[in-house]
Design an enzyme around this catalytic site. Structure first.
Site, PDB file in Angstrom:
ATOM      1  CB  CYS A 290      -0.911  -0.025   1.220  1.00 59.77           C
ATOM      2  SG  CYS A 290      -2.230   1.192   1.180  1.00 59.77           S
TER       3      CYS A 290
ATOM      4  CB  CYS B 238      -6.161   5.942  -7.051  1.00 61.22           C
ATOM      5  SG  CYS B 238      -6.369   4.187  -6.718  1.00 61.22           S
TER       6      CYS B 238
END
Length: 435
Positions: free
Chosen positions: A159, A353
């Site tokens: 991540c 995103c």
């Protein structure tokens, strides 16, 4: 009557409960098992860590929302899943039986794999609201006594977006405090290049993020393996393509925030046939576990192999919209199973995103998230920050109202050509003439 249990009430689990309740007839029971009664919007944690949000702004008490939606709730948390018995053992010693289980636990944070890593030791974290609040206290101390900062993600991390976000958000907060000129910043990452993101880049994320780093006077070290972290010093080896050590670094820091590697949670880790060696859930194209076909999984807990070989291990992220596509596919597939039909839905795993940088940001669309892609686009600008703030408010509104996908969201996604499900193709049975 079927009983479907969702294990976990984060982004994937909460939306999963809402979609299943919408998809299934009222006689079927939907229950959620979670460790605690609150939903926390994790993407806001970098803002919490510099004092731009507090706990109340990003947390929601799920108990009244789930009760209103006629969804059962067990906030005791899970001790162990027992797939053969089809039960979830809870932390208070009781258990919940299921006909179908959806695992949406998110990860366990593997701080213990590196000496000195984590908020209980020598680095901060934005992975959890409690970590972010502790990081806020450390930020205040940094403003009072400026010094070097190290931000990044360690080997095995998957991540990377929040590490980039927090780097630039911290830069903005330090500029606002008028102490940025006394805070050298270094970004340390296991990625082979800036903007890799565990995805081999999206569009020109390499160029965009390197440019942002230079403009904000942030140095970087890629292919980094963190050996240990002592108070005020991080020991990092920069690895060459052949696996040798190119350079060893001892990085002093007054403040450090490093994202850890993830692994599966203890409630499922080590169950043969259910998980891989790291404890992530093995699923097929329908989000269904092959060994235990009454178990599905969505979100960060799903096993996805790395995109390619890198000098330092790099995982693949599971982004928000990608997770929502898993959820929608799973809801349809369980609904079909309850009706006596076979699963037919596959999530697109598309990614949309917004990476906020405090006063600007980078956005990207990857269709699908895992290459090769049909769409591979990225852009930057101040509009991204505004969009991220708007998305935070919108998503928290969805959670509070118990809605998974209001009609206007569905319409907007259709206009943009961004789908959650792959086109469903109905195959003729093999015994049909001409099939």
């Amino acid at each position: 009557m079927a009983h479907i249990v969702i294990l976990g009430a984060g982004l994937g689990g909460t939306i999963m409960a809402y979609e299943l309740r919408d998809e299934l007839a009222r006689e079927h029971q939907v229950s959620v098992v979670n460790n605690g009664s609150h939903y926390s919007f994790v993407p806001s944690n970098p803002w919490v860590a510099v004092g731009w949000r507090d706990r109340q702004a990003v947390e929601i008490d799920l108990a009244p929302v789930l009760a209103r939606r006629n969804i059962g709730f067990h906030p005791q948390g899970a001790r162990r899943v027992h797939p053969v018995e089809r039960t979830v053992e809870l932390n208070d010693g009781s258990s919940v039986a299921y006909d179908y289980l959806v695992i949406a636990t998110g990860p366990e944070l593997a701080f213990d794999e590196i000496e000195g890593l984590g908020p209980e030791h020598n680095t901060q974290s934005v992975c959890h609201i409690d970590h972010a609040l502790k990081a806020r206290t450390a930020f205040d101390a940094l403003v009072a006594r400026p010094g070097p900062v190290v931000i990044g993600a360690v080997q095995g991390a998957s991540c990377f977006g929040p590490a980039y976000e927090f780097t630039f958000i911290l830069d903005k907060a330090l500029r606002d405090a008028r102490v940025r000129d006394r805070v050298p910043m270094t970004f340390v990452t296991s990625e082979p290049y800036i903007g890799h993101l565990g995805l081999d880049g999206v569009g020109d994320t390499k160029g965009l993020l390197e440019s942002e780093m230079r403009q904000h006077h942030i140095k970087w070290i890629c292919n980094a393996r963190v050996d240990k972290v002592e108070p005020g010093k991080m020991f990092v080896q920069e690895i060459a393509d052949d696996g040798s050590v190119r350079q060893a670094h001892e990085l002093p820091h007054a403040y450090a925030m490093m994202l850890p590697a993830f692994r599966g949670v203890a409630a499922v880790r080590g169950i043969e046939g259910l998980t891989n060696p790291r404890g992530f859930i093995v699923v097929d194209k329908h989000q269904r576990n092959p060994a235990f076909p009454d178990i599905f999984a969505v979100g960060v807990c799903v096993a996805i192999p790395p995109i390619g070989k890198t000098p330092v291990p790099v995982g693949v992220p599971k982004t928000g919209f990608m997770i929502e596509s898993m959820v929608t596919a799973t809801a349809r597939n369980i609904s079909r199973l309850v009706k006596g039909e076979e699963p037919d839905a596959q999530g697109t795993w598309n990614a949309v995103c917004l990476a906020d940088f405090g006063d600007s940001g980078v956005a990207f669309v990857a269709k699908p998230q895992i290459p090769p892609r049909n769409v591979n686009w990225s852009s930057s600008g101040k509009w991204v920050h505004t969009a991220k703030v708007g998305f935070e408010k919108y998503f928290l509104h969805k959670i509070r109202t118990g809605k998974s996908e209001p009609f206007y969201e569905r319409l907007a996604l259709q206009v943009l050509g961004i789908d959650k499900l792959k086109q469903i193709k109905v195959e003729a049975p093999s015994d049909v003439p001409g099939a």
